[in-house]
Design an enzyme around this catalytic site. Structure first.
Site, short mmCIF file in Angstrom:
data_model
loop_
_atom_site.label_atom_id
_atom_site.label_comp_id
_atom_site.label_asym_id
_atom_site.label_seq_id
_atom_site.Cartn_x
_atom_site.Cartn_y
_atom_site.Cartn_z
N THR A 77 0.83 -1.20 0.00
CA THR A 77 0.00 0.00 0.00
C THR A 77 0.86 1.25 0.00
O THR A 77 1.95 1.25 0.58
CB THR A 77 -0.96 0.06 1.23
N LYS A 89 -3.45 3.20 6.11
CA LYS A 89 -3.68 1.76 5.99
C LYS A 89 -2.51 0.97 6.54
O LYS A 89 -2.70 -0.04 7.22
CB LYS A 89 -3.79 1.38 4.50
N ASP A 117 -8.15 -3.37 -0.99
CA ASP A 117 -8.89 -2.34 -1.69
C ASP A 117 -10.12 -2.08 -0.86
O ASP A 117 -10.79 -3.01 -0.40
CB ASP A 117 -9.26 -2.77 -3.10
N LYS A 131 -11.14 0.79 16.79
CA LYS A 131 -11.40 0.82 15.35
C LYS A 131 -11.00 -0.51 14.71
O LYS A 131 -11.75 -1.10 13.95
CB LYS A 131 -10.65 1.98 14.66
P1 ITT Z 1 -3.39 1.93 -1.85
O1 ITT Z 1 -4.13 1.56 -3.12
O2 ITT Z 1 -1.97 2.33 -2.10
O3 ITT Z 1 -3.51 0.87 -0.79
P2 ITT Z 1 -5.46 3.95 -1.57
O4 ITT Z 1 -5.78 4.97 -0.51
O5 ITT Z 1 -5.46 4.43 -3.01
O6 ITT Z 1 -4.07 3.25 -1.20
P3 ITT Z 1 -7.87 2.42 -2.06
O7 ITT Z 1 -7.85 2.58 -3.55
O8 ITT Z 1 -8.24 1.08 -1.48
O9 ITT Z 1 -6.46 2.76 -1.41
O10 ITT Z 1 -8.84 3.55 -1.49
C1 ITT Z 1 -9.38 3.44 -0.24
C2 ITT Z 1 -9.99 4.79 0.15
O11 ITT Z 1 -11.21 4.55 0.86
C3 ITT Z 1 -9.06 5.53 1.10
O12 ITT Z 1 -8.16 6.37 0.40
C4 ITT Z 1 -10.06 6.30 1.96
O13 ITT Z 1 -10.47 7.46 1.28
C5 ITT Z 1 -11.24 5.33 2.02
N1 ITT Z 1 -11.09 4.44 3.19
C6 ITT Z 1 -10.76 3.12 3.17
N2 ITT Z 1 -10.65 2.63 4.42
C7 ITT Z 1 -10.90 3.66 5.24
C8 ITT Z 1 -10.90 3.79 6.65
O14 ITT Z 1 -10.59 2.77 7.45
N3 ITT Z 1 -11.19 4.98 7.16
C9 ITT Z 1 -11.47 6.03 6.38
N4 ITT Z 1 -11.47 6.00 5.04
C10 ITT Z 1 -11.18 4.82 4.46
#
Ligand code: ITT
Length: 201
Positions: free
Chosen positions: A11, A16, A72, A178
């Site tokens: 990631t 995350k 994701d 959380k």
């Molecule tokens: P990687 O692909 O590099 O892992 P990313 O942030 O682009 O990073 P995603 O495409 O999976 O990852 O997008 C997930 C988004 O959803 C993240 O950027 C947040 O905006 C939201 N999100 C996911 N989990 C969350 C959480 O636990 N708390 C708050 N927002 C979250």
């Protein structure tokens, strides 16, 4: 050099990374981040959580020769027909940061009554081995979208998400709480034994 029993966390999202480390802990394996592999550029993503999670983990496992885990994830808002979902990181366009995306979401929901503000966080976690095998697990966390941000922990949409059974936002919970109830916590706990087995190979 990567030592045996190391698993790479696929990631680029620092929020995350912290959570995945806390959820999985360290015992049968250790986790290392992509900071160790500055040459790796994560692949472009599509519309499907499972495909995207598998793509990230498989790509990093192949590039590093070690098992890799990634996720994701996104937020699905009932009043928006499930949007932004897998597009949550890009909601509102490239120019926005977390606070900007939260403001955009609150704007879209301005006229939506409290009873109609249902939402859920979704996470598909994936484990990939260098030979291309992939295992996935899905976790969800239901709740509602608040009318204003509250709290400073976590990341992303946490300040405007109130998980079911709580009267505070996700960003007001301790990290421990959380991770116990979250979409990511549920998905990665379900993968933990498989990760330990892959690391031991
Ligand atoms: P990687 O692909 O590099 O892992 P990313 O942030 O682009 O990073 P995603 O495409 O999976 O990852 O997008 C997930 C988004 O959803 C993240 O950027 C947040 O905006 C939201 N999100 C996911 N989990 C969350 C959480 O636990 N708390 C708050 N927002 C979250």
């Amino acid at each position: 050099m990567i030592a045996a029993r190391e698993v790479v966390v696929a990631t680029g999202n620092p929020g995350k990374l912290v959570e995945i480390r806390e959820i999985l802990g360290e015992g049968a394996f250790t986790l290392c981040s992509l900071d160790r592999f500055p040459e790796i550029r994560m692949p472009e993503e599509g519309d499907d959580y499972t495909e995207n999670a598998a793509l990230k983990a498989r790509f990093v496992a192949k590039a590093t020769g070690r098992p890799a885990v990634g996720d994701d994830s996104g937020i699905e808002v009932d009043a928006l027909g499930g949007r932004p979902g897998p597009h949550s990181a890009r909601y509102g366009g490239e120019g926005l940061d977390d606070a900007g995306r939260v403001a955009k979401l609150l704007g879209e929901l301005r006229d939506v009554a409290p009873a109609a503000r249902g939402a859920r966080f979704v996470c598909v976690a994936a484990l990939a081995t260098p030979d291309g095998e992939v295992e996935v697990a899905r976790g969800e966390c239901p709740g509602v979208i608040l009318s204003a941000p509250r709290g400073a922990s976590g990341f992303g949409y946490d300040p405007v998400f109130q998980p079911e059974g709580f009267d505070v936002s996700m960003a007001e919970l301790s990290a421990e709480t959380k991770n116990r109830i979250s979409h990511r916590g549920r998905a990665f706990v379900a993968l933990r034994d498989a990760i330990a087995r892959a690391a031991a190979r």
